[in-house]
Each structure stands twice: as structure tokens, then as C-alpha cells.
Scaffold this active site. Structure first.
Site, PDB file in Angstrom:
ATOM      1  N   GLU A 131      -4.326   2.377  -5.541  1.00  0.00           N
ATOM      2  CA  GLU A 131      -5.676   2.876  -5.231  1.00  0.00           C
ATOM      3  C   GLU A 131      -6.644   1.747  -4.926  1.00  0.00           C
ATOM      4  OE1 GLU A 131      -7.695   1.464  -7.605  1.00  0.00           O
ATOM      5  OE2 GLU A 131      -5.767   0.806  -8.471  1.00  0.00           O
ATOM      6  N   GLY A 174      -4.953  -3.966  -8.286  1.00  0.00           N
ATOM      7  CA  GLY A 174      -4.861  -2.604  -7.785  1.00  0.00           C
ATOM      8  C   GLY A 174      -4.250  -2.599  -6.397  1.00  0.00           C
ATOM      9  N   GLU A 175      -4.682  -1.646  -5.558  1.00  0.00           N
ATOM     10  CA  GLU A 175      -4.195  -1.480  -4.178  1.00  0.00           C
ATOM     11  C   GLU A 175      -2.668  -1.451  -4.089  1.00  0.00           C
ATOM     12  OE1 GLU A 175      -4.369  -5.651  -1.689  1.00  0.00           O
ATOM     13  OE2 GLU A 175      -6.344  -4.903  -2.248  1.00  0.00           O
ATOM     14  N   ALA A 176      -2.012  -0.972  -5.132  1.00  0.00           N
ATOM     15  CA  ALA A 176      -0.541  -0.839  -5.196  1.00  0.00           C
ATOM     16  C   ALA A 176       0.178  -2.180  -5.163  1.00  0.00           C
ATOM     17  CB  ALA A 176      -0.001   0.069  -4.082  1.00  0.00           C
TER      18      ALA A 176
END
Lengths: 343, 343
Positions: free
Chosen positions: B166, B308-310
Site C-alpha cells: 500500500e 511499505g509499497e509492497a
């Protein structure tokens, strides 16, 4: 190791080489740290990946670091002490596994394929095991130095990372003897189940280590002499490869207990000699963590692996590639037009 | 999320779906375990890689497992509570980072390239943040369900692994509010520095979580109702994606604190709902480890990442590929002519 390299080297040559190890390239390392802080992420948010990118730059001596040509080198050797029943497998398995590497059927073959890495397997006189160190030195000085020189051949121009590993039935017992002689502590402190021996097997391993120390420990000498007396060919070759990589500006990834025990010989000679080496993983062999504590090395990951054959080291390659790719490929805040942290 | 999916779904549809989750494919999982023990290595010597191969087989419902088509899905959303100064970055950064993803300049782009994974970024009405949950529910029921349905679209026929992540300025505060409401404990227990706020920022985050609980916690309802009141669009979408993956026999890799907090909503509804989910890494955000303990999930690695951001989930792909490749590609003892352990 079928023909002698020319000119023949001696352990004294290796001692001299240890006086000439190049240090870190601080300019490249600093350039990496400075760039890291301009990339589109909160400062430090890539954690250890940021350290790895700076480590690669520092020891490749270039910025940005590159990882297009990683190599995995596996050294195979046999041991006189295997006759004491210190392994769950017969000594013939060393050569059988080398054949399995050649046929592409081992774990390290699959791991190199996933990592897009070049795999080289080096056999060290499998038909001629080292001498039984419970009755005297494992290697003649000439053979020990020759195995080191052979290991140096794993480093070729153009490779950008060298992952090291080994295959050798009985070699966790050899690793335990080396660690015991180099760093003290009881034999039991450094002995573990290896490929999976039971309590009787562990007792046999402890007895072999104790006998090896009794037969060899009184002799004076440095860690290379300890290697000659208690080590093995694949240990010597790994040490040679680590030294050659340092000279050639190739960062090194060490595998599990046996590989790290070989490297520990160099640490004992000069603690800075392993600064270009990363330990991939913490092995399930309990003594590995103890050894890592002595060497002050923090492994990258712990998957409970205990296979050897460079399997843990090869698995670190995609992680190092990820670190290098983020470092080189990410946009800076300015390039991407992303607002920075409000101070 | 520009057009409504047809037919429109409701939270009750999702509750019904939760009653129909397929269980593990024990036949494929057992086949994996049996094959593992015939491969040319001491039993269990590949440690967690062996578990991962069996987990992939179990939740792909096929043996041997395959990992040629992994997908990484990143969901981006904005949050009303960002106006309270809970992040080190302005809310505009969510959209700026989505543009950075599209341009290929973010960390996750490089990580997907290294892993040879397909990256999809899903924007969830970035111009229309959720409502400020300190004064009432974050989402209308319709919007919450619509975001879940949107997330389900991340699962397409043929993908063999789904990594979730996310982007959303303010969303570690949202994650903390959700965890606090779902599992109890003080707000401070679940709040951390996120992208890097200072002690004042942490105090603001705690105050926002406490206000959110005060404004919403008295209402009756299940975890999906908690999600509607205290969650956000990207959280809802992640939940939808996890459910859709389960239905489609696609194993899931979760990223850090925010992603795991979204998944925790499902765990609260049914602890078995996350059995097809692996947590890639332990984030540097301190509450992540606390949450993993509650969910009884052991992360694969800990590199101190907190982006974050996978990013952590994408970094797990090569490790899973390695597990699948060893499982499928290694020779058995019989095939390789390697002697087995002497019993």
C-alpha cells in the site's frame, strides 16, 4: 586440482599477501550513502538493503555498485577423519554430490538458476583425502598452499560478487576442530549434528576433535599453521578465494558453518581480512551462531538451512541484486517531483 | 476506482464469502512433503525453503507448485486524518508516489524487476480521502464494500502468487487505530514513528487514535464494521484481494504493518482466513512484531525495512521462487545415484 599451478606458492606467500590487503574504497562507499538519502523513500526506510548497497560500492570500489555477474564457487574435499564415522553419510557421497552438481540436480543448481548466477565446482583431489588429524597434521604445507592457490582461481576478471561454499563428508567435524583451536572452548561447544548424526555420532565427533587437538595443538604457529594441521583442502581453497577476491575488488558472500570456519582462519590472522565478506545466513548448526558472534558478523537471514554447498550464499544473491537495483534505479525526490519530509 | 463494479457488492456479501473460504489442499501439500524427503539433501536441510514449497503446493492446490507468474499489487488511498499532522510527509505525496510508480522510479519498481514480477498499482479515489474518523466513521458502507470489490480485481486468472502492499500518507495511524480496536491495548502500544515522525508526531498520532476510538468504538458490530469506521480504502482493497486470492487458489504474501493490519481484520472475522497468507518481513515499525505475535505469523526475514509499497513482499518473491525451484528441480537420491544416510 590435477596439475600444480605455476609458480608453486607457499604458506609464507600467503602470509605476505595478508600484509598487502587493500582497504575499503571510502569514496565509493560515501557516494552510495549520499545518494541513498536523495532517493524517493523516507531516510533509512530500506533498512539493511541500504547498508548492502553501500557495502557493495565500498568493496567493488565503484559507485553505483553493479551485480550483473555474480559467481558461486563450491569447493569439494575429502577428509581422513571421515573414517571415524563422524557423518551420517559415507565419504563416497562427496564425489557423488559433485556428479550431482555437474548434472544440475543439487539445490545449489536450482538456486543459481533463480539468481542467474554462474556456478563453478572445484574438486580437490577427492581420491586423496587429507590425513587423519587425530594422529598428525591433516596436510603437508605444500598441499595446503596448493589448495589455497587453487581456490584463488575461482576469482576471474569481470565477476562482481563471489559466493563461497563447500561439499565434504566429515567437514563439520573439521570446522569444529579449527574453531576450537582458533578460539578456545570445549570441543562440545563447536560440535553439532551436521548432516544429522545422533547423540552417539556427536560423541564420536567430540572425541575426534579432542584427539585432533591433542595430536596437533602443542605445535607453535599462526592460524595458517592451525589450518594445515586441522583443516582440509576445501577450507584452504575457500581461504585462497577470499584473499583473491579482496585483491580483485570482488565482495564475498560466505555460506554456513564450514565456510565461515574457513574464513575464521583469516580473521584470526587479521580481523580486517573479512571486511569484504558478508555472511548470508545463520545455519541451523548451533556452532555457526557462536562463530558469527566471535567474528562480529550479522547474517542476512535465518531459514534454518544446514545444507552447505553454497546454498545459503546463493540465496543471498537476489537480495543483493535488489539492494543494488534500488540504489541505482530509484528516482531522487527532485527527479520524481515528490515532496520531501517537512522539517 | 472510477466506475462501480457490477453488480455492486455489500459488506454482507463479504460476510457471506467468509463463510465459503476453501480450505487447504492437503493432497498437494502431502505430495510436496513426501517429495521433499526424496531429494538429494539431508532431510530438512533446506529448512524454511521446504516449508515454503509445501505451503505453495497446499494453497495453489497443485503439486509441484509453480511460480512463473507472481504479481505485486499496490493499493493507494488517502485519509481524512492526515490533516492532523500524523505523517512526516504532506498528503500530496500519496499521488506523487503513484506517479513515481507509474514512471518506474520507486523501490517497488526495481524490486519487481529483480523478481521478474508483474506490478499493478491501484488508486482508490485519491482526490476523495476517507472521512476524518475522529469525528465519525471513515467510510460509508457502500464505499468500503466498493473498495473491497475493487481490490478483488487484483486477482486474475493465471497468477500464481499475489504480493500485497500500500501507499497512503497517514496510514500507519489508521493501522494503529484498527489494531487497537480489534485487539485492545493502549493507543501507544500500536503507534510508531511511521515514515519518521518525532516524539511530538507520535503524541499526535496517539491522540488521533484515541479520538477515533472514542468517536467510533461504542458502536456494535464485527471487524468489518470496525474496518468501515476506522479503516481506509487501501485497507479495504487489500482485504478484498486476500479473499479473492483464496477463492482463486493464489497464495498471498503480505508486506509490513499497514498491510498486515488490513489482513488482521479478516483474522478477527475468522483466524483461518489468513492461512493462505505469508508475512514477508518484520517491519522496523515496532507494532508490526506485536501484531505478528497476535496473528501467529512468523515473518521470513527482518531487514529493518519500513517503506511499505509492497517492498518487503516483493523481496520475498525470489526466496519463494528458490523454494519452488529446489522442490521441482532437484534430483532424488535414486535419480542422482547418491548414497543415502546410513541408519
Amino acid at each position: 586440482m590435477t596439475s600444480k599451478p605455476q609458480p608453486a606458492v607457499t604458506l609464507d606467500d600467503m602470509r605476505q599477501l595478508l600484509q598487502q590487503l587493500p582497504g575499503p574504497d571510502l569514496e565509493s562507499g560515501t557516494a552510495a550513502v549520499l545518494r541513498q538519502d536523495r532517493l524517493t523513500k523516507p531516510r533509512g526506510a530500506l533498512g539493511r538493503l541500504e547498508e548492502l548497497a553501500a557495502w557493495l560500492a565500498t568493496w567493488q570500489g565503484r559507485h553505483p555498485p553493479e551485480l550483473r555477474r555474480p559467481r558461486v564457487a563450491v569447493f569439494a574435499g575429502n577428509h581422513g577423519i571421515a573414517a571415524h564415522g563422524v557423518s551420517a553419510y559415507p565419504a563416497a557421497v562427496t564425489a557423488q554430490m559433485v556428479a550431482n552438481f555437474a548434472a544440475g540436480g543439487a539445490a545449489v543448481n536450482q538456486l543459481c538458476q533463480v539468481a542467474d548466477a554462474d556456478l563453478r565446482v572445484f574438486e580437490l583431489d577427492l581420491e586423496r583425502p587429507t590425513a587423519d588429524f587425530t594422529v598428525g597434521p591433516a596436510m603437508a604445507e605444500e598441499d595446503c598452499a596448493r589448495a589455497m592457490a587453487y581456490g584463488m582461481m575461482a576469482v576471474e576478471s569481470g565477476i562482481q560478487l563471489l559466493c563461497l561454499g563447500e561439499m565434504g563428508i566429515g567437514n563439520t567435524t573439521v570446522a569444529a576442530a579449527l574453531c576450537c583451536a582458533l578460539f578456545g572452548g570445549s570441543a562440545g561447544h563447536w560440535v553439532g549434528p551436521g548432516t544429522g548424526v545422533d547423540q552417539d555420532g556427536i560423541r564420536r565427533k567430540v572425541a575426534v576433535v579432542e584427539a585432533g587437538l591433542a595430536a596437533n595443538a602443542k605445535a607453535p604457529g599462526d592460524a595458517l599453521e592451525t589450518l594445515r594441521r586441522l583443516g582440509g583442502y576445501e577450507f584452504s581453497a575457500i581461504i585462497g578465494a577470499i584473499l583473491a577476491a579482496r585483491m580483485a575488488k570482488v565482495p564475498v558472500v560466505l555460506d554456513g558453518y564450514v565456510c565461515t570456519a574457513a574464513a575464521a582462519v583469516l580473521f584470526k590472522m587479521d580481523p580486517r581480512a573479512l571486511d569484504h565478506c558478508l555472511v548470508a545466513h545463520c545455519s541451523a548448526e548451533p556452532a555457526h551462531q557462536r562463530l558469527l558472534t566471535v567474528l562480529r558478523k550479522e547474517p542476512l537471514f535465518d531459514f534454518g538451512m544446514r545444507l552447505g554447498e553454497a546454498s545459503g550464499a546463493a540465496l543471498a544473491i537476489p537480495i543483493l541484486k535488489a539492494a543494488a537495483a534500488c540504489h541505482s534505479g530509484m528516482a531522487t525526490f527532485d527527479q520524481a517531483g515528490v515532496s520531501e519530509k517537512s522539517e
